[in-house]
Motif scaffolding. Structure first.
Motif, PDB file in Angstrom:
ATOM      1  N   VAL A 157       0.908  -1.202   0.102  1.00 47.10           N
ATOM      2  CA  VAL A 157      -0.053   0.136  -0.068  1.00 47.10           C
ATOM      3  C   VAL A 157       0.952   1.334   0.026  1.00 47.10           C
ATOM      4  O   VAL A 157       1.732   1.487   0.940  1.00 47.10           O
ATOM      5  CB  VAL A 157      -0.866   0.018   1.210  1.00 47.10           C
ATOM      6  N   ARG A 158       0.722   2.258  -1.020  1.00 48.20           N
ATOM      7  CA  ARG A 158       1.372   3.535  -0.989  1.00 48.20           C
ATOM      8  C   ARG A 158       0.297   4.665  -0.554  1.00 48.20           C
ATOM      9  O   ARG A 158      -0.671   4.442  -0.844  1.00 48.20           O
ATOM     10  CB  ARG A 158       1.889   3.792  -2.248  1.00 48.20           C
ATOM     11  N   LEU A 159       0.839   5.174   0.168  1.00 52.55           N
ATOM     12  CA  LEU A 159       0.001   6.392   0.809  1.00 52.55           C
ATOM     13  C   LEU A 159       0.634   7.829   0.358  1.00 52.55           C
ATOM     14  O   LEU A 159       1.649   8.095   1.012  1.00 52.55           O
ATOM     15  CB  LEU A 159      -0.470   6.144   2.295  1.00 52.55           C
ATOM     16  N   GLN A 160       0.041   8.759  -0.228  1.00 54.93           N
ATOM     17  CA  GLN A 160       0.471   9.878  -0.674  1.00 54.93           C
ATOM     18  C   GLN A 160      -0.406  11.110  -0.022  1.00 54.93           C
ATOM     19  O   GLN A 160      -1.754  11.004   0.062  1.00 54.93           O
ATOM     20  CB  GLN A 160       0.626  10.231  -2.198  1.00 54.93           C
ATOM     21  N   LEU A 161       0.342  11.761   0.819  1.00 56.82           N
ATOM     22  CA  LEU A 161      -0.478  13.019   1.362  1.00 56.82           C
ATOM     23  C   LEU A 161       0.027  14.197   1.067  1.00 56.82           C
ATOM     24  O   LEU A 161       1.281  14.478   0.837  1.00 56.82           O
ATOM     25  CB  LEU A 161       0.038  13.043   3.020  1.00 56.82           C
ATOM     26  N   VAL A 162      -0.739  15.140   0.740  1.00 58.31           N
ATOM     27  CA  VAL A 162      -0.514  16.326   0.084  1.00 58.31           C
ATOM     28  C   VAL A 162      -1.420  17.471   0.888  1.00 58.31           C
ATOM     29  O   VAL A 162      -2.478  17.399   0.974  1.00 58.31           O
ATOM     30  CB  VAL A 162      -0.964  16.635  -1.321  1.00 58.31           C
ATOM     31  N   GLU A 163      -0.699  18.294   1.631  1.00 63.45           N
ATOM     32  CA  GLU A 163      -1.332  19.532   2.533  1.00 63.45           C
ATOM     33  C   GLU A 163      -0.988  20.849   1.960  1.00 63.45           C
ATOM     34  O   GLU A 163       0.079  21.039   1.402  1.00 63.45           O
ATOM     35  CB  GLU A 163      -0.996  19.703   3.858  1.00 63.45           C
ATOM     36  N   ASP A 164      -2.221  21.529   1.599  1.00 64.73           N
ATOM     37  CA  ASP A 164      -2.087  23.069   1.087  1.00 64.73           C
ATOM     38  C   ASP A 164      -3.244  23.986   1.582  1.00 64.73           C
ATOM     39  O   ASP A 164      -4.215  23.476   1.412  1.00 64.73           O
ATOM     40  CB  ASP A 164      -2.118  22.989  -0.389  1.00 64.73           C
ATOM     41  N   GLY A 165      -2.657  25.062   2.261  1.00 64.74           N
ATOM     42  CA  GLY A 165      -3.476  25.808   2.956  1.00 64.74           C
ATOM     43  C   GLY A 165      -4.750  25.338   3.893  1.00 64.74           C
ATOM     44  O   GLY A 165      -5.849  25.723   3.716  1.00 64.74           O
ATOM     45  N   GLY A 166      -4.301  24.309   4.724  1.00 63.14           N
ATOM     46  CA  GLY A 166      -5.128  23.736   5.710  1.00 63.14           C
ATOM     47  C   GLY A 166      -6.120  22.830   5.158  1.00 63.14           C
ATOM     48  O   GLY A 166      -6.722  22.184   5.892  1.00 63.14           O
ATOM     49  N   THR A 169      -5.955  19.006   3.390  1.00 63.83           N
ATOM     50  CA  THR A 169      -4.758  17.518   3.324  1.00 63.83           C
ATOM     51  C   THR A 169      -5.681  16.794   2.527  1.00 63.83           C
ATOM     52  O   THR A 169      -6.962  16.310   2.825  1.00 63.83           O
ATOM     53  CB  THR A 169      -4.448  16.948   4.495  1.00 63.83           C
ATOM     54  N   GLU A 170      -5.092  16.182   1.524  1.00 64.18           N
ATOM     55  CA  GLU A 170      -5.746  15.300   0.474  1.00 64.18           C
ATOM     56  C   GLU A 170      -4.827  13.889   0.472  1.00 64.18           C
ATOM     57  O   GLU A 170      -3.484  14.054   0.293  1.00 64.18           O
ATOM     58  CB  GLU A 170      -5.861  15.570  -0.916  1.00 64.18           C
ATOM     59  N   ALA A 171      -5.169  12.599   0.774  1.00 63.62           N
ATOM     60  CA  ALA A 171      -4.460  11.414   0.701  1.00 63.62           C
ATOM     61  C   ALA A 171      -5.109  10.719  -0.562  1.00 63.62           C
ATOM     62  O   ALA A 171      -6.522  10.780  -0.714  1.00 63.62           O
ATOM     63  CB  ALA A 171      -4.813  10.763   2.083  1.00 63.62           C
ATOM     64  N   ARG A 172      -3.977   9.966  -1.014  1.00 65.30           N
ATOM     65  CA  ARG A 172      -4.288   9.009  -2.129  1.00 65.30           C
ATOM     66  C   ARG A 172      -3.617   7.669  -1.542  1.00 65.30           C
ATOM     67  O   ARG A 172      -2.459   7.757  -1.504  1.00 65.30           O
ATOM     68  CB  ARG A 172      -3.833   9.230  -3.279  1.00 65.30           C
ATOM     69  N   ALA A 173      -4.308   6.627  -1.410  1.00 66.32           N
ATOM     70  CA  ALA A 173      -4.038   5.408  -1.116  1.00 66.32           C
ATOM     71  C   ALA A 173      -4.029   4.343  -2.259  1.00 66.32           C
ATOM     72  O   ALA A 173      -5.092   4.133  -2.938  1.00 66.32           O
ATOM     73  CB  ALA A 173      -4.792   4.670   0.236  1.00 66.32           C
ATOM     74  N   VAL A 174      -3.087   3.702  -2.718  1.00 69.83           N
ATOM     75  CA  VAL A 174      -2.974   2.761  -3.578  1.00 69.83           C
ATOM     76  C   VAL A 174      -2.528   1.271  -3.114  1.00 69.83           C
ATOM     77  O   VAL A 174      -1.501   1.304  -2.626  1.00 69.83           O
ATOM     78  CB  VAL A 174      -2.092   3.117  -4.866  1.00 69.83           C
ATOM     79  N   LEU A 175      -3.269   0.399  -3.424  1.00 71.34           N
ATOM     80  CA  LEU A 175      -3.033  -0.892  -2.996  1.00 71.34           C
ATOM     81  C   LEU A 175      -2.764  -1.722  -4.366  1.00 71.34           C
ATOM     82  O   LEU A 175      -3.236  -1.849  -5.447  1.00 71.34           O
ATOM     83  CB  LEU A 175      -4.396  -1.596  -2.570  1.00 71.34           C
ATOM     84  N   ASP A 176      -1.410  -2.313  -4.106  1.00 69.01           N
ATOM     85  CA  ASP A 176      -0.720  -3.126  -5.292  1.00 69.01           C
ATOM     86  C   ASP A 176      -0.750  -4.632  -4.856  1.00 69.01           C
ATOM     87  O   ASP A 176       0.015  -4.848  -4.157  1.00 69.01           O
ATOM     88  CB  ASP A 176       0.613  -2.664  -5.634  1.00 69.01           C
ATOM     89  N   THR A 177      -1.593  -5.511  -5.682  1.00 67.10           N
ATOM     90  CA  THR A 177      -1.421  -6.862  -5.132  1.00 67.10           C
ATOM     91  C   THR A 177      -0.598  -7.652  -6.005  1.00 67.10           C
ATOM     92  O   THR A 177      -0.265  -8.702  -5.896  1.00 67.10           O
ATOM     93  CB  THR A 177      -2.923  -7.413  -5.311  1.00 67.10           C
ATOM     94  N   GLY A 178       0.055  -7.233  -7.083  1.00 64.61           N
ATOM     95  CA  GLY A 178       1.239  -7.710  -7.712  1.00 64.61           C
ATOM     96  C   GLY A 178       0.284  -8.022  -9.254  1.00 64.61           C
ATOM     97  O   GLY A 178       1.163  -8.165 -10.265  1.00 64.61           O
ATOM     98  N   THR A 179      -0.963  -8.241  -9.202  1.00 60.16           N
ATOM     99  CA  THR A 179      -1.569  -8.554 -10.402  1.00 60.16           C
ATOM    100  C   THR A 179      -2.835  -7.342 -10.648  1.00 60.16           C
ATOM    101  O   THR A 179      -3.151  -7.552 -11.771  1.00 60.16           O
ATOM    102  CB  THR A 179      -2.301  -9.686 -10.306  1.00 60.16           C
ATOM    103  N   THR A 180      -3.089  -6.600  -9.775  1.00 60.71           N
ATOM    104  CA  THR A 180      -4.206  -5.683 -10.084  1.00 60.71           C
ATOM    105  C   THR A 180      -3.994  -4.328  -8.938  1.00 60.71           C
ATOM    106  O   THR A 180      -3.004  -4.584  -8.095  1.00 60.71           O
ATOM    107  CB  THR A 180      -5.374  -6.140  -9.962  1.00 60.71           C
ATOM    108  N   SER A 181      -4.458  -3.297  -8.993  1.00 63.15           N
ATOM    109  CA  SER A 181      -4.501  -2.263  -7.980  1.00 63.15           C
ATOM    110  C   SER A 181      -5.833  -1.755  -7.792  1.00 63.15           C
ATOM    111  O   SER A 181      -6.594  -1.781  -8.448  1.00 63.15           O
ATOM    112  CB  SER A 181      -3.299  -1.370  -8.511  1.00 63.15           C
TER     113      SER A 181
END
Length: 95
Positions: free
Chosen positions: A9-18, A20-32
């Protein structure tokens, strides 16, 4: 029959001006699967980006869990096993 696998699982967090947005990506090796979450600091709140990170990440991971359960339900249905009416949030396989 034993089965062991590792999913990432990759989790990207971006904060701007109060906000915060998060994007989580699950990689199973065959799909995401991709899910998102967000948090918005109230105007009078102290500037604490780590709290926004926690809320946004938690919401993205909760969304990811929901998407993963929906995928599992579709896979079960595709094998001819219709889901039973739900009286709880526990699905098909017991915990």
């Amino acid at each position: 029959m034993s089965h062991t696998t590792e999913w990432k699982v990759r989790l990207q967090l971006v904060e701007d001006g109060g906000k915060t947005e998060a994007r989580a990506v699950l990689d199973t090796g065959t799909t995401s699967l991709t899910a998102t979450g967000a948090a918005q600091r109230a105007p009078g709140d102290e500037d604490a980006p780590e709290i926004g990170d926690e809320f946004a990440a938690g919401r993205a991971l909760r969304d990811l869990g929901s998407r993963l359960l929906q995928t599992a339900e579709r896979d079960v249905e595709a094998r001819g096993a219709a889901p039973e009416p739900r009286t709880s949030t526990t699905y098909g396989w017991s915990m």
